[in-house]
Design a protein around this motif. Structure first.
Motif, PDB file in Angstrom:
ATOM      1  N   LYS A 299      -4.502   6.020  -9.838  1.00 25.79           N
ATOM      2  CA  LYS A 299      -5.886   5.847 -10.257  1.00 25.79           C
ATOM      3  C   LYS A 299      -6.863   5.927  -9.074  1.00 25.79           C
ATOM      4  O   LYS A 299      -7.906   6.579  -9.145  1.00 25.79           O
ATOM      5  CB  LYS A 299      -6.062   4.502 -10.964  1.00 25.79           C
ATOM      6  CG  LYS A 299      -7.476   4.259 -11.480  1.00 25.79           C
ATOM      7  CD  LYS A 299      -7.559   2.969 -12.256  1.00 25.79           C
ATOM      8  CE  LYS A 299      -8.984   2.698 -12.729  1.00 25.79           C
ATOM      9  NZ  LYS A 299      -9.508   3.733 -13.632  1.00 25.79           N
ATOM     10  N   LEU A 300      -6.504   5.254  -7.964  1.00 19.66           N
ATOM     11  CA  LEU A 300      -7.418   5.155  -6.830  1.00 19.66           C
ATOM     12  C   LEU A 300      -7.215   6.246  -5.782  1.00 19.66           C
ATOM     13  O   LEU A 300      -8.065   6.435  -4.912  1.00 19.66           O
ATOM     14  CB  LEU A 300      -7.290   3.772  -6.183  1.00 19.66           C
ATOM     15  CG  LEU A 300      -7.574   2.583  -7.127  1.00 19.66           C
ATOM     16  CD1 LEU A 300      -7.335   1.263  -6.402  1.00 19.66           C
ATOM     17  CD2 LEU A 300      -8.999   2.651  -7.661  1.00 19.66           C
ATOM     18  N   GLY A 301      -6.058   6.919  -5.832  1.00 17.29           N
ATOM     19  CA  GLY A 301      -5.834   8.059  -4.946  1.00 17.29           C
ATOM     20  C   GLY A 301      -5.384   7.713  -3.533  1.00 17.29           C
ATOM     21  O   GLY A 301      -4.989   6.586  -3.237  1.00 17.29           O
ATOM     22  N   ARG A 302      -5.488   8.701  -2.672  1.00 13.54           N
ATOM     23  CA  ARG A 302      -4.976   8.608  -1.309  1.00 13.54           C
ATOM     24  C   ARG A 302      -5.650   7.513  -0.485  1.00 13.54           C
ATOM     25  O   ARG A 302      -5.020   6.877   0.357  1.00 13.54           O
ATOM     26  CB  ARG A 302      -5.125   9.953  -0.603  1.00 13.54           C
ATOM     27  CG  ARG A 302      -4.173  11.000  -1.097  1.00 13.54           C
ATOM     28  CD  ARG A 302      -4.449  12.375  -0.517  1.00 13.54           C
ATOM     29  NE  ARG A 302      -3.421  13.311  -0.910  1.00 13.54           N
ATOM     30  CZ  ARG A 302      -3.337  13.867  -2.117  1.00 13.54           C
ATOM     31  NH1 ARG A 302      -4.250  13.558  -3.036  1.00 13.54           N
ATOM     32  NH2 ARG A 302      -2.365  14.713  -2.414  1.00 13.54           N
ATOM     33  N   LYS A 303      -6.936   7.314  -0.706  1.00 18.75           N
ATOM     34  CA  LYS A 303      -7.659   6.311   0.085  1.00 18.75           C
ATOM     35  C   LYS A 303      -7.022   4.930  -0.068  1.00 18.75           C
ATOM     36  O   LYS A 303      -6.948   4.151   0.877  1.00 18.75           O
ATOM     37  CB  LYS A 303      -9.125   6.249  -0.330  1.00 18.75           C
ATOM     38  CG  LYS A 303      -9.951   7.428   0.166  1.00 18.75           C
ATOM     39  CD  LYS A 303     -11.423   7.229  -0.159  1.00 18.75           C
ATOM     40  CE  LYS A 303     -12.251   8.376   0.403  1.00 18.75           C
ATOM     41  NZ  LYS A 303     -13.697   8.200   0.103  1.00 18.75           N
TER      42      LYS A 303
ATOM     43  N   GLU B 269      11.738   9.704  11.444  1.00 16.58           N
ATOM     44  CA  GLU B 269      10.776  10.187  12.441  1.00 16.58           C
ATOM     45  C   GLU B 269       9.364   9.701  12.126  1.00 16.58           C
ATOM     46  O   GLU B 269       8.605   9.347  13.012  1.00 16.58           O
ATOM     47  CB  GLU B 269      10.796  11.727  12.477  1.00 16.58           C
ATOM     48  CG  GLU B 269      12.057  12.291  13.100  1.00 16.58           C
ATOM     49  CD  GLU B 269      12.084  13.806  13.034  1.00 16.58           C
ATOM     50  OE1 GLU B 269      11.208  14.383  12.343  1.00 16.58           O
ATOM     51  OE2 GLU B 269      12.982  14.417  13.656  1.00 16.58           O
ATOM     52  N   ASP B 270       9.019   9.639  10.846  1.00 15.52           N
ATOM     53  CA  ASP B 270       7.662   9.307  10.436  1.00 15.52           C
ATOM     54  C   ASP B 270       7.350   7.816  10.493  1.00 15.52           C
ATOM     55  O   ASP B 270       6.185   7.437  10.552  1.00 15.52           O
ATOM     56  CB  ASP B 270       7.389   9.825   9.018  1.00 15.52           C
ATOM     57  CG  ASP B 270       7.388  11.348   8.963  1.00 15.52           C
ATOM     58  OD1 ASP B 270       7.172  11.957  10.027  1.00 15.52           O
ATOM     59  OD2 ASP B 270       7.593  11.911   7.880  1.00 15.52           O
TER      60      ASP B 270
ATOM     61  N   PHE C  26      -3.483   0.669   2.941  1.00 10.04           N
ATOM     62  CA  PHE C  26      -2.351  -0.238   3.078  1.00 10.04           C
ATOM     63  C   PHE C  26      -1.240   0.317   3.965  1.00 10.04           C
ATOM     64  O   PHE C  26      -0.394  -0.445   4.445  1.00 10.04           O
ATOM     65  CB  PHE C  26      -1.770  -0.572   1.696  1.00 10.04           C
ATOM     66  CG  PHE C  26      -2.620  -1.514   0.895  1.00 10.04           C
ATOM     67  CD1 PHE C  26      -2.465  -2.881   1.017  1.00 10.04           C
ATOM     68  CD2 PHE C  26      -3.599  -1.030   0.048  1.00 10.04           C
ATOM     69  CE1 PHE C  26      -3.249  -3.754   0.295  1.00 10.04           C
ATOM     70  CE2 PHE C  26      -4.397  -1.893  -0.679  1.00 10.04           C
ATOM     71  CZ  PHE C  26      -4.223  -3.266  -0.556  1.00 10.04           C
ATOM     72  N   CYS C  27      -1.224   1.627   4.169  1.00 12.64           N
ATOM     73  CA  CYS C  27      -0.168   2.248   4.968  1.00 12.64           C
ATOM     74  C   CYS C  27      -0.795   3.068   6.093  1.00 12.64           C
ATOM     75  O   CYS C  27      -1.970   3.412   6.047  1.00 12.64           O
ATOM     76  CB  CYS C  27       0.701   3.162   4.100  1.00 12.64           C
ATOM     77  SG  CYS C  27       1.298   2.398   2.584  1.00 12.64           S
ATOM     78  N   ASP C  28       0.035   3.380   7.085  1.00  9.28           N
ATOM     79  CA  ASP C  28      -0.422   4.208   8.187  1.00  9.28           C
ATOM     80  C   ASP C  28      -0.731   5.608   7.679  1.00  9.28           C
ATOM     81  O   ASP C  28       0.157   6.315   7.176  1.00  9.28           O
ATOM     82  CB  ASP C  28       0.663   4.255   9.272  1.00  9.28           C
ATOM     83  CG  ASP C  28       0.197   4.974  10.526  1.00  9.28           C
ATOM     84  OD1 ASP C  28      -0.020   6.195  10.453  1.00  9.28           O
ATOM     85  OD2 ASP C  28       0.042   4.303  11.563  1.00  9.28           O
TER      86      ASP C  28
ATOM     87  N   LYS D  71       0.760  11.022   5.522  1.00  9.68           N
ATOM     88  CA  LYS D  71       0.466  12.458   5.432  1.00  9.68           C
ATOM     89  C   LYS D  71       1.672  13.302   5.826  1.00  9.68           C
ATOM     90  O   LYS D  71       1.943  14.345   5.217  1.00  9.68           O
ATOM     91  CB  LYS D  71      -0.730  12.805   6.321  1.00  9.68           C
ATOM     92  CG  LYS D  71      -2.071  12.373   5.741  1.00  9.68           C
ATOM     93  CD  LYS D  71      -3.226  12.776   6.663  1.00  9.68           C
ATOM     94  CE  LYS D  71      -4.570  12.421   6.042  1.00  9.68           C
ATOM     95  NZ  LYS D  71      -5.711  12.772   6.915  1.00  9.68           N
ATOM     96  N   LYS D  72       2.408  12.859   6.861  1.00  7.52           N
ATOM     97  CA  LYS D  72       3.580  13.612   7.299  1.00  7.52           C
ATOM     98  C   LYS D  72       4.632  13.686   6.194  1.00  7.52           C
ATOM     99  O   LYS D  72       5.215  14.734   5.940  1.00  7.52           O
ATOM    100  CB  LYS D  72       4.186  12.952   8.548  1.00  7.52           C
ATOM    101  CG  LYS D  72       3.423  13.239   9.831  1.00  7.52           C
ATOM    102  CD  LYS D  72       4.154  12.619  11.012  1.00  7.52           C
ATOM    103  CE  LYS D  72       3.418  12.897  12.329  1.00  7.52           C
ATOM    104  NZ  LYS D  72       4.118  12.287  13.476  1.00  7.52           N
ATOM    105  N   ILE D  73       4.873  12.520   5.558  1.00 10.07           N
ATOM    106  CA  ILE D  73       5.873  12.485   4.495  1.00 10.07           C
ATOM    107  C   ILE D  73       5.389  13.253   3.269  1.00 10.07           C
ATOM    108  O   ILE D  73       6.122  14.032   2.676  1.00 10.07           O
ATOM    109  CB  ILE D  73       6.190  11.022   4.108  1.00 10.07           C
ATOM    110  CG1 ILE D  73       6.824  10.293   5.310  1.00 10.07           C
ATOM    111  CG2 ILE D  73       7.135  10.971   2.904  1.00 10.07           C
ATOM    112  CD1 ILE D  73       7.013   8.814   5.103  1.00 10.07           C
TER     113      ILE D  73
END
Length: 243
Positions: free
Chosen positions: A112-116, A240-241, A121-123, A128-130
């Protein structure tokens, strides 16, 4: 007040609440946990837990929320405590239902809230790498990869719950994977907690040993027949990530 500031304040408040709950539970339970090696001590512990009733369940659920939602606690101590309080099967049922509820909530919040929301809450760089990895973009492989990652002890399962909301996977499939693929770890911890409550320390170690051995055998077999080396690539990518 900016969004980032609000999120930080929210995390701080939730962390404080979790710490207060932990301290409260320790103060409440430590006096009777000292004598768990005796039959009288075990009976006193059971009575203490039974007396706490719904409040005890709510406190333990609060810790589970903090553990998955904020990654501030490792999951095993909560699972062990659940096993001590409600027995191996009861603890397993409690943790399974809790994980299912919390995972569902996080997944749909992300959708609902998307990537932001995830980045709050996460690095952001790690996510983005994963997320942009070819392995995790493939709908045919992503579910299989997540099953393996949730099974393996030590992988960042709670981070994966957040990231899964951004991946090409159906909600029901993710909820089932997140809930049941981690069962080997949960079973070992809740039953170890149950044996600890009885003062059987050696049995707890044996349970953990058998569980890790079985998981190791399953992973070995999967890697043996995984000609495309998908699992190995996924593990390498995650390792790695998260560094």
């Amino acid at each position: 007040m900016s969004r980032k500031t609000k999120i930080k304040i929210f995390r701080i408040i939730l962390t404080i609440i979790a710490v207060v709950i932990i301290i409260g539970m320790l103060i409440y339970l430590i006096p009777v946990m000292k004598n768990l090696s005796t039959v009288e001590g075990q009976e006193a512990f059971k009575n203490k837990v039974n007396d706490s009733g719904f409040v005890g369940l709510l406190m333990l659920f609060g810790l589970q929320v903090a553990q998955i939602f904020l990654f501030i606690l490792p999951g095993e101590p909560i699972e062990i405590l659940a096993g001590m309080c409600y027995g191996g099967w009861g603890g397993l049922l409690f943790i399974t239902i809790s994980v299912c509820i919390i995972t569902t909530g996080i997944f749909f919040l992300v959708r609902k809230l998307g990537r932001k929301f995830v980045y709050d809450f996460c690095d952001e760089e790690k996510v983005k790498k994963i997320e942009n990895s070819k392995l995790f973009k493939n709908p045919k492989k992503v579910e299989w990869i997540l099953i393996i990652l949730f099974m393996i002890p030590g992988t960042p399962k709670d981070l994966l719950v957040y990231i899964s909301g951004l991946l090409p996977i159906k909600p029901l499939h993710l909820i089932l994977i997140s809930t049941f693929a981690r069962l080997p770890s949960v079973v070992s911890s809740t039953f170890a907690g149950n044996t600890l409550m009885k003062g059987e320390w050696k049995s707890s170690l044996i349970i953990y040993g058998i569980t890790f051995l079985l998981v190791g055998v399953v992973i070995f077999i999967i890697n043996k027949f995984d000609k495309s080396k998908t699992t190995q690539e996924a593990l390498k990518s995650i390792q790695e990530d998260i560094k």
